[in-house]
Design an enzyme around this catalytic site. Structure first.
Site, mmCIF file in Angstrom:
data_model
loop_
_atom_site.group_PDB
_atom_site.id
_atom_site.type_symbol
_atom_site.label_atom_id
_atom_site.label_comp_id
_atom_site.label_asym_id
_atom_site.label_seq_id
_atom_site.Cartn_x
_atom_site.Cartn_y
_atom_site.Cartn_z
ATOM 1 N N GLY A 1 0.839 -1.197 0.000
ATOM 2 C CA GLY A 1 0.000 0.000 0.000
ATOM 3 C C GLY A 1 0.867 1.237 0.000
ATOM 4 O O GLY A 1 1.985 1.233 0.522
ATOM 5 N N GLY B 1 0.379 5.553 0.507
ATOM 6 C CA GLY B 1 -0.422 6.750 0.718
ATOM 7 C C GLY B 1 0.381 7.993 0.407
ATOM 8 O O GLY B 1 1.492 7.925 -0.118
ATOM 9 N N CYS B 2 -0.178 9.138 0.741
ATOM 10 C CA CYS B 2 0.503 10.392 0.421
ATOM 11 C C CYS B 2 1.640 10.689 1.386
ATOM 12 O O CYS B 2 2.480 11.546 1.099
ATOM 13 C CB CYS B 2 -0.500 11.545 0.418
ATOM 14 N N ALA C 1 3.316 7.863 3.460
ATOM 15 C CA ALA C 1 4.206 6.714 3.605
ATOM 16 C C ALA C 1 3.687 5.560 2.767
ATOM 17 O O ALA C 1 2.576 5.602 2.225
ATOM 18 C CB ALA C 1 4.314 6.304 5.082
ATOM 19 N N GLN C 2 4.515 4.531 2.655
ATOM 20 C CA GLN C 2 4.093 3.300 2.006
ATOM 21 C C GLN C 2 4.457 2.130 2.905
ATOM 22 O O GLN C 2 5.341 2.225 3.751
ATOM 23 C CB GLN C 2 4.715 3.146 0.627
ATOM 24 N N VAL C 3 3.747 1.018 2.718
ATOM 25 C CA VAL C 3 3.835 -0.115 3.632
ATOM 26 C C VAL C 3 4.285 -1.353 2.869
ATOM 27 O O VAL C 3 3.778 -1.640 1.777
ATOM 28 C CB VAL C 3 2.478 -0.377 4.324
ATOM 29 N N LYS D 1 6.389 0.329 7.641
ATOM 30 C CA LYS D 1 5.916 1.606 7.093
ATOM 31 C C LYS D 1 7.102 2.544 6.939
ATOM 32 O O LYS D 1 7.856 2.757 7.889
ATOM 33 C CB LYS D 1 4.854 2.213 8.008
ATOM 34 N N ASP E 1 -9.087 8.823 12.879
ATOM 35 C CA ASP E 1 -9.060 8.541 11.438
ATOM 36 C C ASP E 1 -9.767 7.219 11.174
ATOM 37 O O ASP E 1 -9.220 6.312 10.538
ATOM 38 C CB ASP E 1 -7.612 8.496 10.945
#
Length: 626
Positions: free
Chosen positions: A207, A209-210, A212-214, A311, A445
């Protein structure tokens, strides 16, 4: 205290030679470095020098960037000459150039929309088109503005329902950064032999996101700190000892650990820029790195590996966020003079958003929040959080347990047993009510992508216990094996949390109780009394409209289970915006979390009654102090 920074002229000149003018967009980018890393140069030498020259890095809360300007001559008496920063004019030129280029790019995107805004009053279709263009401009403006749009969509007391509905869709999947950047962060955090700690089967992230990435990886448990092993054992669905034959406890199960956990650092004791820019070796109480002596030179044994999620922040993020926040502060002061939006207090909104971004771009905040949630829910088996694996927690990298589970949205489809849907809905509502009224520590969130379901396939109608026999040497062991993991919710991405001060928490309970009792005028009085800012010129009219709103909502429903709290709260937000009543940020975040969870819960169980579920919490009061 002014932070000392020293960068040689050779380093600055090497940066200057590395950059070329990008044609067409007039943006600077590195000619030899990967394109995604073009912002990294700002952290290498120029920004720290300019910050130490032009701004005071003061001790204080995370939201303080630099509240007062200082002159270098004024700092001369603060210490010896060798501690003073020596910042030449080259760093200032670079920073101002970057700021002007960034400001120009944002101005080209948003200024035409600002000029076209009066046209939105002509027709609803024009307003819809304008919001769509604003959404697209935000999507292409980088992570800071994407997060700003997502946060703004939760402030329904400040922005229109159409705006919030449009920007609630702002969940962008960002193109992942190359593996080389991830490898560089891992090497900085854990040393050159990080491969002895983490093993990646696939270098593609699961995954992105804006922020971080996992990745999915496997970690060597021999390097975990003692407290991490204990929390891992408490959070795991481990079988009884008769299954594994382990008699030495978790320490022997995961390997002997000689070093205890370091005391947790207090991030609030470090100023914003120190936490973002100081080297890891200079961070007070930092557990950011693992010395090379601690890392063996061999690959981890398969028997010591556990599945983890890694992450990693995107490269250049810290510099870009800092620059965007500075431009936002300038823009908020310029726009704040406009009469129509002056009541919003835009500089204050930017400061609130800055606190949120600080939590987003420092993964140590998320690790602390996860540990806090685990303590709060240690006796609740139906709710689980990933376990941060220390010492593998740094500002840029977070290693936590990988939770095999299914997104809650998968259970909104047809064909899922009604009883299972009902149980999931009740778990979610009870979890949120405990966060609000018992713990005063709320996951802020809670969209469906961050809520997973575990153990749904392990539910069985049979209540019979199954005995298991094992013949070990000359001893017959009979045990009742543990069942499959029970149904429970797994919550991810705990970087943003909301806490209320004691008076605000009491006020929130009173507002909720007044809604349950149908006392609309009392709701209005409580909101006005504790509002963050208010330009309500017709107080009596506001109270009357609020009373009519709550009374009408109760009149149209026979029982409380028919009352849609999310719809009622949405109408309350409309009324607040109409009368220019601004809520406290955390107050609004918690109200929005209730709206999201109730909407999700009713999609699973139409008969869900959040007000009835809240009665025990409202009547008994908090079990632990806020």
């Amino acid at each position: 205290m002014v932070a000392p920074w020293r960068v040689s002229v050779r380093v600055c000149l090497s940066h200057l030679r590395c950059f070329e003018l990008r044609q067409g967009l007039s943006l600077l980018r590195p000619s030899e470095c990967p394109r995604d890393a073009r912002l990294c140069w700002l952290l290498l030498g120029t920004l720290p020098k300019v910050v130490s020259l032009c701004g005071d890095v003061g001790e204080g809360a995370p939201d303080v960037l630099s509240r007062r300007r200082v002159r270098c001559s004024g700092a001369a008496g603060a210490g010896p000459a060798e501690s003073l920063p020596r910042a030449g004019p080259l760093g200032g030129v670079f920073l101002h150039l970057r700021l002007w280029l960034r400001a120009g790019a944002l101005l080209v995107k948003f200024f035409p929309l600002l000029l076209l805004y009066p046209l939105t009053y002509l027709a609803p279709s024009v307003s819809t088109l304008w919001l769509h263009l604003l959404l697209k401009a935000t999507e292409t403006s980088g992570p800071t503005y994407i997060k700003l749009g997502q946060w703004a969509s939760t402030r329904r007391d400040l922005f229109s329902e159409a705006f919030c509905a449009q920007f609630s869709k702002l969940h962008v999947r960002v193109t992942p950064h190359p593996w080389t950047h991830t490898e560089r962060f891992l090497r900085q955090a854990f040393g050159d032999d990080w491969g002895s700690i983490l093993s990646f089967e696939n270098r593609e992230p699961v995954g992105s996101g804006c922020v971080a990435q996992v990745y999915k990886a496997y970690a060597n448990t021999a390097f975990l700190e003692t407290d991490s092993v204990q929390r891992l054992g408490r959070a795991s669905c481990l079988p009884p000892f008769s299954h594994t034959g382990a008699v030495g406890g978790l320490r022997e199960l995961f390997g002997y650990l000689g070093n205890g956990r370091k005391p947790p650092e207090n991030l609030a004791d470090q100023s914003f820029l120190e936490r973002l820019l100081l080297p890891k070796a200079d961070l007070v109480g930092s557990n950011a790195g693992v010395s090379r002596a601690q890392v063996p030179g061999h690959q981890p044994e398969a028997t010591n590996l556990i599945s983890v999620a890694v992450k990693v922040l995107h490269p250049g993020l810290l510099a870009q966020v800092h620059m965007d926040l500075l431009l936002m502060k300038i823009g908020s002061r310029v726009l704040g003079v406009l009469p129509g939006i002056k009541w919003l207090s835009l500089p204050e909104i930017v400061e609130e958003f800055e606190k949120l971004m600080v939590q987003q771009i420092d993964l140590r905040y998320e690790a602390q929040n996860l540990e806090h949630f685990q303590v709060n829910f240690r006796n609740v088996k139906a709710v689980k959080f990933p376990t941060p694996l220390r010492p593998f927690v740094t500002r840029e990298v977070l290693v936590e347990t990988y939770e095999e589970s299914v997104p809650v949205s998968s259970y909104q489809q047809a064909g899922i047993p009604v009883d299972l849907k009902r149980k999931i809905a009740r778990l979610g509502i009870n979890m949120l009510l405990k966060m609000i009224f018992v713990d005063n520590f709320v996951h802020a969130d809670l969209h469906p992508g961050n809520i997973l379901v575990q153990g749904a396939n392990g539910l069985s109608s049979s209540q019979e216990a199954q005995l298991q026999q094992a013949d070990i040497c000359d001893t017959l062991v009979v045990a009742v094996p543990s069942s499959l993991c029970p149904l429970r919710l797994v919550l991810l991405d705990a970087g943003i949390v909301a806490e209320l001060q004691a008076p605000d928490l009491r006020n929130f309970r009173a507002v909720f109780m007044a809604v349950v009792m149908g006392q609309g005028q009392r709701v209005a009085e409580l909101i006005l009394h504790h509002a963050r800012a208010s330009e309500c010129r017709d107080v009596e009219g506001f109270k009357t409209e609020m009373a009519m709103l709550v009374t009408q909502a109760r009149k149209n429903t026979i029982t409380l289970e028919k009352l849609h709290v999310s719809s009622l709260l949405s109408s309350v937000f409309k009324l607040l915006m109409t009368h220019k009543v601004k809520l406290e940020s955390n107050f609004a975040s918690i109200v929005f979390a209730i709206m999201v969870l109730e909407g999700l819960g009713r999609s699973l169980d139409p008969k869900l009654d959040i007000l009835e579920a809240a009665r025990p919490f409202l009547l008994t009061g908090p079990v632990c102090p806020p």
